[in-house]
Design a protein around this motif. Structure first.
Motif, PDB file in Angstrom:
ATOM      1  N   ALA A  18      50.366  46.399  84.999  1.00 57.24           N
ATOM      2  CA  ALA A  18      49.728  47.718  85.085  1.00 57.24           C
ATOM      3  C   ALA A  18      50.088  48.580  83.877  1.00 57.24           C
ATOM      4  O   ALA A  18      49.222  49.261  83.308  1.00 57.24           O
ATOM      5  CB  ALA A  18      50.152  48.416  86.377  1.00 57.24           C
ATOM      6  N   LEU A  19      51.355  48.546  83.468  1.00 60.68           N
ATOM      7  CA  LEU A  19      51.769  49.350  82.316  1.00 60.68           C
ATOM      8  C   LEU A  19      51.146  48.826  81.029  1.00 60.68           C
ATOM      9  O   LEU A  19      50.729  49.608  80.166  1.00 60.68           O
ATOM     10  CB  LEU A  19      53.292  49.350  82.193  1.00 60.68           C
ATOM     11  CG  LEU A  19      53.865  50.280  81.122  1.00 60.68           C
ATOM     12  CD1 LEU A  19      53.464  51.721  81.399  1.00 60.68           C
ATOM     13  CD2 LEU A  19      55.379  50.158  81.052  1.00 60.68           C
ATOM     14  N   LEU A  20      51.053  47.503  80.886  1.00 60.26           N
ATOM     15  CA  LEU A  20      50.448  46.916  79.698  1.00 60.26           C
ATOM     16  C   LEU A  20      48.965  47.294  79.607  1.00 60.26           C
ATOM     17  O   LEU A  20      48.480  47.679  78.540  1.00 60.26           O
ATOM     18  CB  LEU A  20      50.600  45.396  79.723  1.00 60.26           C
ATOM     19  CG  LEU A  20      49.983  44.630  78.549  1.00 60.26           C
ATOM     20  CD1 LEU A  20      50.609  45.075  77.236  1.00 60.26           C
ATOM     21  CD2 LEU A  20      50.150  43.127  78.741  1.00 60.26           C
ATOM     22  N   VAL A  21      48.264  47.190  80.733  1.00 61.26           N
ATOM     23  CA  VAL A  21      46.850  47.570  80.756  1.00 61.26           C
ATOM     24  C   VAL A  21      46.701  49.064  80.481  1.00 61.26           C
ATOM     25  O   VAL A  21      45.820  49.492  79.726  1.00 61.26           O
ATOM     26  CB  VAL A  21      46.211  47.203  82.113  1.00 61.26           C
ATOM     27  CG1 VAL A  21      44.794  47.769  82.214  1.00 61.26           C
ATOM     28  CG2 VAL A  21      46.182  45.689  82.295  1.00 61.26           C
ATOM     29  N   GLY A  22      47.597  49.862  81.074  1.00 59.12           N
ATOM     30  CA  GLY A  22      47.529  51.301  80.906  1.00 59.12           C
ATOM     31  C   GLY A  22      47.706  51.742  79.465  1.00 59.12           C
ATOM     32  O   GLY A  22      46.921  52.541  78.946  1.00 59.12           O
ATOM     33  N   ILE A  23      48.737  51.215  78.795  1.00 58.12           N
ATOM     34  CA  ILE A  23      48.976  51.623  77.412  1.00 58.12           C
ATOM     35  C   ILE A  23      47.878  51.086  76.490  1.00 58.12           C
ATOM     36  O   ILE A  23      47.542  51.715  75.485  1.00 58.12           O
ATOM     37  CB  ILE A  23      50.374  51.188  76.929  1.00 58.12           C
ATOM     38  CG1 ILE A  23      50.758  51.998  75.688  1.00 58.12           C
ATOM     39  CG2 ILE A  23      50.430  49.697  76.642  1.00 58.12           C
ATOM     40  CD1 ILE A  23      52.195  51.803  75.245  1.00 58.12           C
ATOM     41  N   SER A  24      47.291  49.950  76.860  1.00 61.40           N
ATOM     42  CA  SER A  24      46.177  49.419  76.068  1.00 61.40           C
ATOM     43  C   SER A  24      44.980  50.358  76.146  1.00 61.40           C
ATOM     44  O   SER A  24      44.361  50.693  75.123  1.00 61.40           O
ATOM     45  CB  SER A  24      45.789  48.024  76.569  1.00 61.40           C
ATOM     46  OG  SER A  24      46.860  47.107  76.423  1.00 61.40           O
ATOM     47  N   ILE A  25      44.652  50.802  77.361  1.00 60.29           N
ATOM     48  CA  ILE A  25      43.534  51.741  77.535  1.00 60.29           C
ATOM     49  C   ILE A  25      43.821  53.050  76.818  1.00 60.29           C
ATOM     50  O   ILE A  25      42.953  53.631  76.158  1.00 60.29           O
ATOM     51  CB  ILE A  25      43.285  51.987  79.033  1.00 60.29           C
ATOM     52  CG1 ILE A  25      42.805  50.704  79.710  1.00 60.29           C
ATOM     53  CG2 ILE A  25      42.255  53.108  79.234  1.00 60.29           C
ATOM     54  CD1 ILE A  25      42.680  50.804  81.221  1.00 60.29           C
ATOM     55  N   GLU A  26      45.075  53.520  76.928  1.00 59.59           N
ATOM     56  CA  GLU A  26      45.446  54.794  76.309  1.00 59.59           C
ATOM     57  C   GLU A  26      45.310  54.733  74.786  1.00 59.59           C
ATOM     58  O   GLU A  26      44.788  55.657  74.156  1.00 59.59           O
ATOM     59  CB  GLU A  26      46.881  55.146  76.694  1.00 59.59           C
ATOM     60  CG  GLU A  26      47.414  56.403  76.054  1.00 59.59           C
ATOM     61  CD  GLU A  26      46.694  57.665  76.499  1.00 59.59           C
ATOM     62  OE1 GLU A  26      46.823  58.696  75.802  1.00 59.59           O
ATOM     63  OE2 GLU A  26      45.990  57.635  77.530  1.00 59.59           O
ATOM     64  N   VAL A  27      45.775  53.651  74.193  1.00 64.26           N
ATOM     65  CA  VAL A  27      45.707  53.520  72.736  1.00 64.26           C
ATOM     66  C   VAL A  27      44.274  53.325  72.271  1.00 64.26           C
ATOM     67  O   VAL A  27      43.845  53.901  71.264  1.00 64.26           O
ATOM     68  CB  VAL A  27      46.597  52.349  72.258  1.00 64.26           C
ATOM     69  CG1 VAL A  27      46.339  52.043  70.781  1.00 64.26           C
ATOM     70  CG2 VAL A  27      48.070  52.685  72.467  1.00 64.26           C
TER      71      VAL A  27
END
Length: 221
Positions: A18-27
């Motif tokens: 979830a954190l990996l997907v989240g930071i990917s979307i954020e960036v």
């Protein structure tokens, strides 16, 4: 106990993904200036999960909890939601500092995902090889995210995340790419990624050699 351990691993895996997907979307979709509120809450939730898991694992140790704590202190330190703490203190760090701080729990996510991958793989040689691939892919992807976030607004040769990911892989393989970093962090990554590749590619060679030797030994028998 085994079922509890399995459940904890799965929760850590879900939180890490979830954190990996989240930071990917954020960036990829953010303004490259500040972090979105939803991502801040996501990072806080994931960090809390990691810290609870750390406390539970420490309490489950037999008579050596203090020694276990010091041996695993790094995992605790990279689980702390520093970005949220800075926000609560009304401290607005430079974007470069912020993404470095945000990457710390992501490293903990990679550890969580790596443990699960290690757990599912049976053979020792396969485990080493999978751990090698997992490490290279994760750190190359993370480097691509950081490179893209730093360079996309100032590097005219960088056109989209696909270019950043290609740049990261070309540097990891020590081939190099026709995209030259213009920021300090980008230049640091341009040095670190080939170094990572030079350290990890011999592992691949050893793995292939070991398979060949094992097969050759069986054929002789």
């Amino acid at each position: 106990m085994k079922n509890d351990n399995t459940f904890a691993r799965l929760i850590n895996l879900i939180a890490g993904v979830a954190l990996l997907v989240g930071i990917s979307i954020e960036v990829l979709t953010g303004d490259h200036q500040s972090y979105s509120a939803w991502y801040m809450w996501l990072q806080l939730a994931v960090c809390i999960i990691f810290m609870i898991d750390f406390a539970a694992a420490m309490m489950a140790t037999d008579n050596n909890s203090r020694r276990w704590f010091w041996l695993n202190l790094l995992f605790f330190l990279i689980s702390i939601p520093y970005l949220n703490i800075l926000s609560w203190l009304n401290v607005v760090p430079h974007r470069g500092v912020a993404i470095a701080v945000a990457a710390l729990p992501l490293l903990r996510s990679f550890v969580a995902m790596g443990v699960v991958v290690w757990w599912f793989i049976a053979g020792k040689v396969s485990r080493i090889f999978v751990a090698y691939l997992f490490t290279v892919v994760c750190f190359t992807y993370l480097a691509a995210l950081i490179f893209y976030d730093y360079e996309v607004l100032v590097n005219e040769k960088l056109h989209g995340f696909g270019n950043a990911f290609w740049w990261a892989w070309m540097n990891t393989t020590t081939v190099g790419a026709a995209i030259f970093p213009v920021t300090t962090i980008g230049k640091v990554l341009a040095v670190l990624l080939p170094s990572l590749g030079m350290m990890f590619f011999p592992i691949f060679t050893i793995y292939v050699t070991n398979i060949y030797n094992v097969k050759a030994g069986k054929n002789k028998k």
